[in-house]
Design a protein around this motif. Sequence first.
Motif, mmCIF file in Angstrom:
data_model
loop_
_atom_site.group_PDB
_atom_site.id
_atom_site.type_symbol
_atom_site.label_atom_id
_atom_site.label_comp_id
_atom_site.label_asym_id
_atom_site.label_seq_id
_atom_site.Cartn_x
_atom_site.Cartn_y
_atom_site.Cartn_z
ATOM 1 N N UNK A 206 2.939 64.397 10.041
ATOM 2 C CA UNK A 206 2.643 64.746 8.991
ATOM 3 C C UNK A 206 3.422 66.216 8.243
ATOM 4 N N UNK A 207 3.550 66.885 9.069
ATOM 5 C CA UNK A 207 4.681 68.306 8.818
ATOM 6 C C UNK A 207 6.190 68.044 8.982
ATOM 7 N N UNK A 208 6.281 66.407 8.587
ATOM 8 C CA UNK A 208 7.839 65.642 9.207
ATOM 9 C C UNK A 208 8.278 65.331 7.709
ATOM 10 N N UNK A 209 7.533 65.596 6.690
ATOM 11 C CA UNK A 209 7.367 64.978 5.757
ATOM 12 C C UNK A 209 7.872 66.024 4.765
ATOM 13 N N UNK A 224 15.278 71.376 7.262
ATOM 14 C CA UNK A 224 14.751 70.823 8.910
ATOM 15 C C UNK A 224 14.840 71.955 9.323
ATOM 16 N N UNK A 225 14.947 73.310 8.446
ATOM 17 C CA UNK A 225 14.991 75.394 9.070
ATOM 18 C C UNK A 225 13.486 75.184 9.431
ATOM 19 N N UNK A 226 12.371 74.871 8.195
ATOM 20 C CA UNK A 226 11.187 75.080 8.516
ATOM 21 C C UNK A 226 10.305 74.145 9.200
ATOM 22 N N UNK A 227 11.361 72.610 9.379
ATOM 23 C CA UNK A 227 10.747 72.187 10.505
ATOM 24 C C UNK A 227 10.772 72.517 11.738
ATOM 25 N N UNK A 228 11.852 72.928 12.091
ATOM 26 C CA UNK A 228 12.163 73.394 13.514
ATOM 27 C C UNK A 228 11.556 74.285 13.756
ATOM 28 N N UNK A 229 11.018 75.412 13.161
ATOM 29 C CA UNK A 229 10.204 76.401 13.216
ATOM 30 C C UNK A 229 8.131 75.776 13.848
ATOM 31 N N UNK A 231 8.074 73.290 14.755
ATOM 32 C CA UNK A 231 7.965 72.279 16.508
ATOM 33 C C UNK A 231 7.841 73.093 17.299
ATOM 34 N N UNK A 232 8.510 74.466 17.201
ATOM 35 C CA UNK A 232 8.667 75.426 18.207
ATOM 36 C C UNK A 232 7.554 76.078 18.184
#
Length: 384
Positions: A206-209, A224-229, A231-232
Motif C-alpha cells: 500500500x505504501x509503495x503506491x 524511492x527514498x521515502x519508501x525505503x525509510x 521499509x526500514x
Amino acid sequence: MKRKWYQYIAVLLICIFALTGCGSSQEKEKENQDSAPEIAGLTYEKTMDLTYAEEFDVYYYKDGYKLIDIQESGKYLIVPEGKEAPEGLDEDIKIIQQPLQHVYMAASASMSLIASIDAVDCVKFSGLDESDWYIDAARQAMQDGTMIYAGKYSEPDYENLVDGDCDLAIESTMILHTPKVQEMIEDLDIPVLIDYASYESHPLGRTEWVKLYGALFNKETEAENFFSEQAKIIEDLEGFENTEKTVAYFYINTDGTVVVRKSDDYIPAMIEIAGGRYAFSDLKNPDNNAPSVKLTMEEFYATAVDADYLIYNGTIVGQVSSIKELEAKNNLFSEFKAVKNGNVWYTGKNLYQSTDTVGELIRDIHLMLTEENPQDMTFLQKME
C-alpha cells in the motif's frame, strides 16, 4: 608468487556468481520487456522496480513517456510536458498530460503519499473540507487558498473543476459505487485514475503506491527514498518471535453488522509482522475482491470472543473510545475475553489518511502485544 589451490577455487566461484547474477538481471529485464505493452511510436526503456505492490506497474519509454497499468482499473499514458500522445493509441489507454498542476484529490487516503514527496502544490481541488484533513500540508494549502474544496467524491462541483482547468481526478475505489459520477467527470475530458492501494495484501504494498505518484509528478527519487525509510521500520522487527496472541480488527456498521478485513488483507499482514496472529485465519469475501467482509454479530462472536486483543477501527463509522460505548453497540461484547482482560484498543481518526506511515501502526501493534509503553504509540489508544 604462486596461488594456492583454494585461491583458484575462490576466484572461480566469484566468476560463477558474477555470471549468474548478470544472467538473472538480464533475464529479469527480458521478462520486463516482454510484459511491457507495445505502444506504436514509443520505445520501451525499463520497468519500475516494485518490491511489495502487486496492483500496478509503471513502464518507462523513451523521451519521458510512462505507462501506468493499474490491474483493476486500466492503463494511463503519461505524456511529458511539450509532447503529444502517439497516434493510433489503443482506446482503452487514458491520456494524462503533464505538467499536472490542477489535480482533484478525492482519494483522501492517498494525500499523505503525495505530501511525502512534496507534491501537494499540484493538487488544486480537494474532496474534503479543511476541517476534515489531518495532513498538515493539505490543511495549510486550504488555509492559503492554493487548494479549494470542490465537493466530495460522490458529489463533485463539476463547474468548479472545469473552470479551474482540472487536469486529473484521483479517486478511491469508493467511486465504483457512483459510476455515473466517474462517467460525468470523464465526459468533461478529465481523466480519472482510481487508486487501488487498499487492495494490496502487504502493508508495504500500500505504501509503495508512493512510487506511482512519484511517476505521476516526476518525483521518482523522492518516492524511492521515502519508501525505503518506511521499509526500514518493518525490517527492524524481523527476527522477533511471534507472541501467538490473536487480534481481531473491526468496526460496527450502522446496520449492526461487523466489518472485518479478509485474511489476506494488509491489516492481518501488519498484525503478523508486529508479532501477533489475526483472529480470522481463513476469511474471504464471497461476493467480490473487496478487502472488507461483513459478518453478523453472531458470526463475529464465534471467532473473536476468544481473541486476546480487540482493535476497533474508529476511523470509519465514528469513534468508539470506551468499553461502555462498545457494549452499547452490542451487549455480547461483555462476554469477550479481550473485554474481560482489558485488552481493547481503538484507532484514531487520523489513521485512514496515514497511508504513508504504516510502519508506525505496525510498531503500535507490536507495543500492544508486548505490553510496552503505550505513550510511544502513534495511532492506537486503549479503551477504558
